[in-house]
Motif scaffolding. Structure first.
Motif, PDB file in Angstrom:
ATOM      1  N   TYR A 109       0.849  -1.187   0.000  1.00  0.00           N
ATOM      2  CA  TYR A 109       0.000   0.000   0.000  1.00  0.00           C
ATOM      3  C   TYR A 109       0.884   1.237   0.000  1.00  0.00           C
ATOM      4  N   HIS A 110       0.648   2.074  -0.984  1.00  0.00           N
ATOM      5  CA  HIS A 110       1.345   3.353  -1.066  1.00  0.00           C
ATOM      6  C   HIS A 110       0.299   4.427  -1.315  1.00  0.00           C
ATOM      7  N   CYS A 111       0.365   5.481  -0.557  1.00  0.00           N
ATOM      8  CA  CYS A 111      -0.647   6.532  -0.651  1.00  0.00           C
ATOM      9  C   CYS A 111       0.017   7.848  -1.043  1.00  0.00           C
ATOM     10  N   PHE A 112      -0.320   8.328  -2.203  1.00  0.00           N
ATOM     11  CA  PHE A 112       0.267   9.574  -2.691  1.00  0.00           C
ATOM     12  C   PHE A 112      -0.082  10.733  -1.767  1.00  0.00           C
ATOM     13  N   ILE A 113      -1.363  10.864  -1.447  1.00  0.00           N
ATOM     14  CA  ILE A 113      -1.783  11.990  -0.625  1.00  0.00           C
ATOM     15  C   ILE A 113      -1.236  11.858   0.798  1.00  0.00           C
ATOM     16  N   GLY A 114      -1.131  10.613   1.280  1.00  0.00           N
ATOM     17  CA  GLY A 114      -0.584  10.404   2.613  1.00  0.00           C
ATOM     18  C   GLY A 114       0.886  10.782   2.679  1.00  0.00           C
ATOM     19  N   SER A 115       1.624  10.392   1.642  1.00  0.00           N
ATOM     20  CA  SER A 115       3.043  10.719   1.589  1.00  0.00           C
ATOM     21  C   SER A 115       3.266  12.228   1.574  1.00  0.00           C
ATOM     22  N   LEU A 116       2.496  12.909   0.742  1.00  0.00           N
ATOM     23  CA  LEU A 116       2.641  14.364   0.672  1.00  0.00           C
ATOM     24  C   LEU A 116       2.198  15.027   1.972  1.00  0.00           C
ATOM     25  N   ALA A 175      -6.453   4.075   9.300  1.00  0.00           N
ATOM     26  CA  ALA A 175      -6.350   2.639   9.028  1.00  0.00           C
ATOM     27  C   ALA A 175      -5.390   2.373   7.874  1.00  0.00           C
ATOM     28  N   LEU A 176      -5.430   3.223   6.845  1.00  0.00           N
ATOM     29  CA  LEU A 176      -4.522   3.051   5.712  1.00  0.00           C
ATOM     30  C   LEU A 176      -3.073   3.293   6.127  1.00  0.00           C
ATOM     31  N   THR A 177      -2.862   4.255   7.004  1.00  0.00           N
ATOM     32  CA  THR A 177      -1.511   4.504   7.505  1.00  0.00           C
ATOM     33  C   THR A 177      -1.001   3.300   8.281  1.00  0.00           C
ATOM     34  N   ARG A 178      -1.856   2.746   9.119  1.00  0.00           N
ATOM     35  CA  ARG A 178      -1.474   1.560   9.895  1.00  0.00           C
ATOM     36  C   ARG A 178      -1.232   0.363   8.964  1.00  0.00           C
ATOM     37  N   LEU A 179      -2.010   0.256   7.912  1.00  0.00           N
ATOM     38  CA  LEU A 179      -1.825  -0.821   6.944  1.00  0.00           C
ATOM     39  C   LEU A 179      -0.436  -0.752   6.328  1.00  0.00           C
TER      40      LEU A 179
END
Length: 201
Positions: A109-116, A175-179
């Motif tokens: 799982y990689h999140c563009f918006i989370g990373s930014l 939850a996505l961050t924890r994933l």
């Protein structure tokens, strides 16, 4: 005709750089993704990058719009589906996302918006504002569906739909961050189980 074709080529190249560059930036983060790596992924000369983007920050802003506008449109369509009750729309949408992760042979799982968000929200007010606007739009879409659920008697009449939408949206992001950290879909199952309880008639 030639002018129209030239415009199409320019737009296609810009879209290619945005798509490939967003993938690089999602995996490596804003600071870890150099312009050279972005253009290599897109297969274009470095000059092409600066033809379309004033800076790496400008690229990130345009990439956010390119990646998340279609996602927000799909979210709005799913949560506005008249064939399902409002509660069914919400639970079905998130259940499908959880199932999609569960079907992966190798959980990634990689999140563009989370990373930014983590890297740039404080360093770049423009990126921070763009991220916040996208997240708020997502919460607004959810709020509208919750209000329909309330009108249909699926939620208590005194439920604060704005607050509930914000809580669900923030919980999903968490939850996505924890994933990403744990590589275990149980965190998503826990989210879905609690969501079902929150939306219990």
């Amino acid at each position: 005709m030639l002018a129209a074709m030239s415009t199409s080529i320019r737009l296609d190249k810009r879209d290619l750089i945005l798509a490939k560059g967003a993938e690089v930036m999602t995996r490596r983060g804003y600071h870890g993704a150099g312009v050279q790596e972005i253009v290599l992924a897109a297969g274009v000369p470095k000059g092409s990058f600066y033809h379309y983007f004033a800076s790496k920050e400008d690229f990130a802003l345009q990439a956010l719009a390119q990646v998340y506008q279609p996602r927000l449109e799909r979210y709005a369509l799913a949560l506005g589906n008249p064939a399902l009750s409002p509660r069914q729309r919400i639970l079905g949408y998130y259940a499908e996302l959880v199932q999609r992760f569960a079907r992966q042979e190798k959980l990634e799982y990689h999140c563009f918006i989370g990373s930014l968000s983590f890297e740039m929200a404080e360093l770049s007010p423009a990126i921070g504002a763009a991220v916040d606007a996208i997240l708020q739009r997502s919460a607004d879409i959810l709020q509208a569906c919750l209000e329909q659920a309330q009108a249909a008697g699926e939620l208590a009449a005194d439920e604060d739909c704005r607050n509930l939408a914000a809580f669900i949206a923030n919980a999903w992001q968490g939850a996505l961050t924890r994933l990403k950290v744990a590589s275990d879909t149980r965190v998503l199952d826990d989210f879905l189980q609690r969501l079902e309880r929150l939306l219990a008639a």
